[in-house]
Structures are given as structure tokens and as C-alpha cells.
Write a protein that holds these residues in place. Structure first.
Motif, PDB file in Angstrom:
ATOM      1  N   ASN A  65       4.331  -3.056 -12.445  1.00 46.67           N
ATOM      2  CA  ASN A  65       5.105  -3.975 -13.278  1.00 46.67           C
ATOM      3  C   ASN A  65       6.543  -4.012 -12.759  1.00 46.67           C
ATOM      4  O   ASN A  65       6.836  -3.480 -11.675  1.00 46.67           O
ATOM      5  CB  ASN A  65       5.014  -3.568 -14.753  1.00 46.67           C
ATOM      6  CG  ASN A  65       5.516  -2.150 -14.985  1.00 46.67           C
ATOM      7  OD1 ASN A  65       6.193  -1.559 -14.132  1.00 46.67           O
ATOM      8  ND2 ASN A  65       5.183  -1.594 -16.131  1.00 46.67           N
ATOM      9  N   GLY A  66       7.447  -4.590 -13.528  1.00 41.97           N
ATOM     10  CA  GLY A  66       8.833  -4.677 -13.085  1.00 41.97           C
ATOM     11  C   GLY A  66       9.462  -3.306 -12.866  1.00 41.97           C
ATOM     12  O   GLY A  66      10.246  -3.114 -11.928  1.00 41.97           O
ATOM     13  N   HIS A  67       9.108  -2.358 -13.715  1.00 39.07           N
ATOM     14  CA  HIS A  67       9.646  -1.007 -13.539  1.00 39.07           C
ATOM     15  C   HIS A  67       9.231  -0.423 -12.187  1.00 39.07           C
ATOM     16  O   HIS A  67       9.988   0.337 -11.575  1.00 39.07           O
ATOM     17  CB  HIS A  67       9.176  -0.083 -14.670  1.00 39.07           C
ATOM     18  CG  HIS A  67       9.945  -0.269 -15.947  1.00 39.07           C
ATOM     19  ND1 HIS A  67       9.842  -1.396 -16.716  1.00 39.07           N
ATOM     20  CD2 HIS A  67      10.838   0.532 -16.573  1.00 39.07           C
ATOM     21  CE1 HIS A  67      10.637  -1.273 -17.774  1.00 39.07           C
ATOM     22  NE2 HIS A  67      11.253  -0.117 -17.709  1.00 39.07           N
ATOM     23  N   THR A 145      17.221 -10.091 -19.935  1.00 33.29           N
ATOM     24  CA  THR A 145      16.225 -10.610 -20.858  1.00 33.29           C
ATOM     25  C   THR A 145      16.510 -10.197 -22.302  1.00 33.29           C
ATOM     26  O   THR A 145      15.941 -10.761 -23.230  1.00 33.29           O
ATOM     27  CB  THR A 145      14.843 -10.132 -20.391  1.00 33.29           C
ATOM     28  OG1 THR A 145      14.838 -10.174 -18.964  1.00 33.29           O
ATOM     29  CG2 THR A 145      13.732 -11.014 -20.886  1.00 33.29           C
ATOM     30  N   ASP A 172      17.986  -7.778  -9.714  1.00 37.63           N
ATOM     31  CA  ASP A 172      16.757  -7.880 -10.502  1.00 37.63           C
ATOM     32  C   ASP A 172      16.577  -9.341 -10.921  1.00 37.63           C
ATOM     33  O   ASP A 172      17.369  -9.878 -11.706  1.00 37.63           O
ATOM     34  CB  ASP A 172      16.894  -6.954 -11.718  1.00 37.63           C
ATOM     35  CG  ASP A 172      15.792  -7.127 -12.760  1.00 37.63           C
ATOM     36  OD1 ASP A 172      15.071  -8.148 -12.731  1.00 37.63           O
ATOM     37  OD2 ASP A 172      15.683  -6.257 -13.641  1.00 37.63           O
ATOM     38  N   GLN A 197       4.682 -11.637 -13.901  1.00 38.97           N
ATOM     39  CA  GLN A 197       4.205 -12.050 -15.234  1.00 38.97           C
ATOM     40  C   GLN A 197       5.189 -12.886 -16.029  1.00 38.97           C
ATOM     41  O   GLN A 197       4.978 -13.134 -17.198  1.00 38.97           O
ATOM     42  CB  GLN A 197       3.788 -10.818 -16.049  1.00 38.97           C
ATOM     43  CG  GLN A 197       4.930 -10.040 -16.699  1.00 38.97           C
ATOM     44  CD  GLN A 197       5.554  -8.993 -15.800  1.00 38.97           C
ATOM     45  OE1 GLN A 197       5.439  -9.070 -14.587  1.00 38.97           O
ATOM     46  NE2 GLN A 197       6.216  -8.015 -16.387  1.00 38.97           N
ATOM     47  N   LYS A 198       6.271 -13.333 -15.373  1.00 41.44           N
ATOM     48  CA  LYS A 198       7.233 -14.153 -16.114  1.00 41.44           C
ATOM     49  C   LYS A 198       7.214 -15.555 -15.505  1.00 41.44           C
ATOM     50  O   LYS A 198       6.266 -16.284 -15.728  1.00 41.44           O
ATOM     51  CB  LYS A 198       8.582 -13.448 -16.130  1.00 41.44           C
ATOM     52  CG  LYS A 198       8.419 -12.082 -16.843  1.00 41.44           C
ATOM     53  CD  LYS A 198       9.673 -11.352 -17.197  1.00 41.44           C
ATOM     54  CE  LYS A 198       9.326 -10.004 -17.812  1.00 41.44           C
ATOM     55  NZ  LYS A 198      10.473  -9.209 -18.229  1.00 41.44           N
TER      56      LYS A 198
END
Ligand SMILES: *Cc1c(COP(=O)(O)O)cnc(C)c1O
Length: 396
Positions: A65-67, A145, A172, A197-198
């Protein structure tokens, strides 16, 4: 009595709505991971991923994921004892900095709060004070966000250059890629992190780290460990090494379809423009609602708002009620606030407007919010839907 019966609508800032086409592209048996169509297809993703970020530099794909993208960027460029300067607009850069801290990296955070973008003077001061060059990287977000602020990435680049500081600039773009205009090369980011996922409309699970030659040089002074090592994943493209194990087979087919839609059919510049119009329609509605009562956008200056997400302040205590009403009675999921605590939690919510969105979806979300305002007797001005349609009508 509830009206919640039709198709549910997810209006949170990630994950975003997955197009049927992307879902259908994933609906297939497991492919051969040693030869054949999957391997041929994956090669086609790289140029399109470069195009989305406007870069000719290298991109590594991770099952993450983003992390995970955050961690990959840190591990390939920094080591314990290094220092990073964190440009803390909203929440996400601060969390990225906290992750760096967990790796033994010394973090110097400038906290710009929940309503502002980066103040260039403060960045310049921090860099000028670092006369020994201890700061090895500057961490920033394009879109935060949590607050929905958008930073001027080119302006930060210029500030770094004006101080003559040598730190890597790591950006980011997890929330903003394919939503807010971004030019990795022209704006001088050394590293860009993103996820699927965005704006990229694919189920959570693939992350991207783009890096230029300067970042590739930084990689040589550190030991990222096998899994995160971007060298193994990018040079050369040996399929099994590229993912350090089994590829995320179905996600990759989904991503291929999403990139077809964005890059080859709509065009990335048109996708930015669509997001701009949709965001402006939402802001026009918010302005009308706010003409009476206390509802307003969290970021006052429109030029500093992201195209991908809007954080709204409702005044005392009714945002949680409003979200709950929309969920229960209308099937609309709105975003919880992040970075706001106590009473502030109950007086903020977020609308995600990234990715697969058209006027019926946007107007559905706005119309449902207005219905909730009426049902809950929350004071608001009239004319919001009409104002939003006028913005959509002017899109050309
Ligand atoms: C969503 C998001 C993240 C975190 O991504 P995850 O996939 O939830 O780990 C990081 N930064 C920004 C700006 C985001 O919007």
C-alpha cells in the motif's frame, strides 16, 4: 424509513471507486507467472506509469500500500543516523516522518498545521541552518489527504535550489497522482511515491516508487535489504525478481485496464481537467451551503486545494451525524476526518473526488449531502446543486 436501496456510493479519499472494466479485467483464472501474456503485459505498464507522473525516470512496482511505498523510498535512500526534513502540512507527511523515525532516522519536522500549505521561508531557513549538510532528504506531500491542502511542488524545488542544499526531494503523490497536475521531472522531484487505489482506480495493493539518477546514487550508500531494494526490481526486468516473488497477478491486469482508460483513452491531461472541473463543482456547492450557517471548506484559498479530496468544517458537532445519516439512509459513504480530534472530529468530514467519477456520481454525492443537511436541520444556504451544475456545464 431509509431510501438506501440502489448502488452504494463511496465518496471517501481512497480507496476510490473501482471501474467495472477494472474489476472485469481482474476476473480470470491465475495466469502462468513464468511466461506468456502476464509477462508481456507487465512490460507495457512501465511507460504508462512514467507518463502518468510525467517522468522519463525509473519506476519500481511493489506489492504494497502507500505505506509500503513510503518505506521503500526511505530504505533505498537513507540510513539510521541520517536526518530528514519533514514538511508537515496536515497529517500524512508527519506520519511519513514518524515512519522514518522508526528506522532510526533523525526527523526534523516543520508543522504547518491543518489549514496551510508549505511556507517557503520556513523551509529555506531550515535548510540554510543546516550548514553541515546533515539533512539528507526533504519529505513533502503534493496533496495532504487529511487537510486537503495541495502543496506547490515546483516552489519547494526552487526553495531547495536557492539555498544550494543538496538534500533529496521526495514527494508523496499517493492521493494526487492522475488527479492533480504533476510533473516529476519538470518540477524536480528526485523521488515520487504513489499507490494504485486512489487516482489509479485499482484495488489497494500495488505501490510505485519513481526515482531519478540522483536518488539512484543515494541508493549506493545504503543497504535497503532485499525486499525493498529498487535495484533488484528494476535492473533488468527479470520477472520473478521484479516482484521479489510471485507477482500481484490480478492487480496487474486491473492496473493495465485502468491505465488504458486514463492514459490511452481519456489522456492524463484531460483527466487532470476533469478532476479540476469536478473539484470546482464541489467547491461551488460548498460555497453556497456556507452562505448561511457554518459549513465551509477547510482550505480557504482555492489555489491551495487539491482536486482529489475536500475537507469540510461543519461547525459544532454535526459532521458525524451527517455522515451517519448519509450512510444509513442513502448508501453514501463520506470520509471520516483525519488529524482532527475531540470536538473537531465531529465538526469535519471529507469528500473524496478522485478517480472514476462523472457528473451523475458527483451530483449524487452533493445531492445526498444536501438532503442530509435538510433532514438534520443543519443551517445552510440554497442553490448549491444549481451552482455545481453550472460549473459542470462550463467544462469544455
Ligand atoms: C492514502 C495516502 C497514504 C497512505 O496510503 P495507504 O495505502 O493507506 O498506506 C499516504 N499518503 C497520502 C497522501 C495518502 O493519501
Amino acid at each position: 424509513m431509509s431510501l438506501n436501496f440502489g448502488r452504494p456510493q463511496l465518496s471517501i479519499p481512497g480507496p476510490s471507486i473501482i471501474p467495472e472494466r477494472v474489476l472485469n479485467a481482474m476476473h480470470r483464472p491465475s495466469p502462468n507467472i513464468y511466461e506468456g501474456p502476464l509477462i508481456d503485459m507487465v512490460d507495457t505498464l512501465y511507460p504508462d506509469l512514467q507518463s502518468v507522473a510525467r517522468t522519463k525516470h525509473t519506476v519500481a512496482i511493489y506489492i504494497a500500500n502507500g505505506h509500503g511505498a513510503w518505506e521503500a523510498a526511505l530504505k533505498n535512500t537513507l540510513k539510521s543516523g541520517d536526518r530528514v526534513l519533514v514538511l508537515g502540512t496536515g497529517r500524512f507527511p508527519i506520519n511519513w516522518g514518524a515512519m522514518a523515525h522508526s528506522h532510526g532516522i533523525d526527523t526534523q519536522v516543520i508543522d504547518f498545521g491543518m489549514q496551510d500549505d508549505v511556507c517557503q521561508n520556513k523551509v529555506a531557513d531550515a535548510l540554510k541552518n543546516d550548514s553541515n549538510g546533515e539533512i539528507k532528504a526533504v519529505l513533502a506531500v503534493q496533496t495532504d489527504t487529511a487537510s486537503s491542502v495541495k502543496n506547490d511542488i515546483l516552489a519547494i524545488r526552487k526553495t531547495i535550489d536557492e539555498t544550494g542544499h543538496d538534500a533529496l526531494f521526495m514527494v508523496d503523490c499517493i492521493a494526487s497522482l492522475a488527479c492533480d497536475e504533476y510533473h516529476m521531472d519538470a518540477w524536480g522531484a528526485d523521488v515520487t511515491v504513489a499507490a494504485c487505489q486512489k487516482g489509479l482506480m485499482t484495488p489497494a495493493g500495488i505501490a510505485f516508487v519513481y526515482f531519478n539518477e540522483k536518488a539512484a546514487q543515494a541508493r549506493k550508500r545504503v543497504q535497503p535489504g532485499e525486499y525493498w531494494d529498487w535495484v533488484l526490481r528494476t535492473q533488468p526486468y527479470i520477472f520473478y525478481r521484479q516482484f521479489d516473488g510471485t507477482a500481484p497477478t490480478h492487480h496487474l491486469f486491473g492496473l493495465r485496464e485502468a491505465l488504458d482508460m486514463l492514459v490511452h483513452e481519456e489522456g492524463i491531461k484531460n483527466a487532470w481537467k476533469r478532476h479540476t472541473t469536478i473539484a470546482n463543482a464541489i467547491w461551488a456547492a460548498i460555497d453556497c451551503w456556507g452562505s448561511k450557517g457554518s459549513l465551509k471548506h477547510n482550505i480557504i484559498d482555492k489555489a491551495k486545494r487539491s482536486n482529489a479530496v475536500s475537507t469540510l468544517a461543519t461547525g459544532a458537532g454535526n459532521a458525524t451525524q451527517l455522515r451517519n445519516w448519509c450512510q444509513k439512509n442513502a448508501g453514501l459513504t463520506l470520509g471520516i476526518p483525519l488529524g482532527f480530534e475531540g470536538d473537531d472530529f465531529d465538526s469535519h468530514f471529507r469528500i473524496g473526488h478522485m478517480g472514476h467519477l462523472n457528473p451523475p456520481m458527483v451530483m449524487g454525492t452533493l445531492g445526498t449531502i444536501e438532503t442530509a443537511l435538510k433532514a438534520l436541520d443543519i443551517p445552510h444556504g440554497e442553490g448549491a446543486l444549481s451552482a455545481a451544475t453550472q460549473v459542470l456545464a462550463n467544462h469544455s
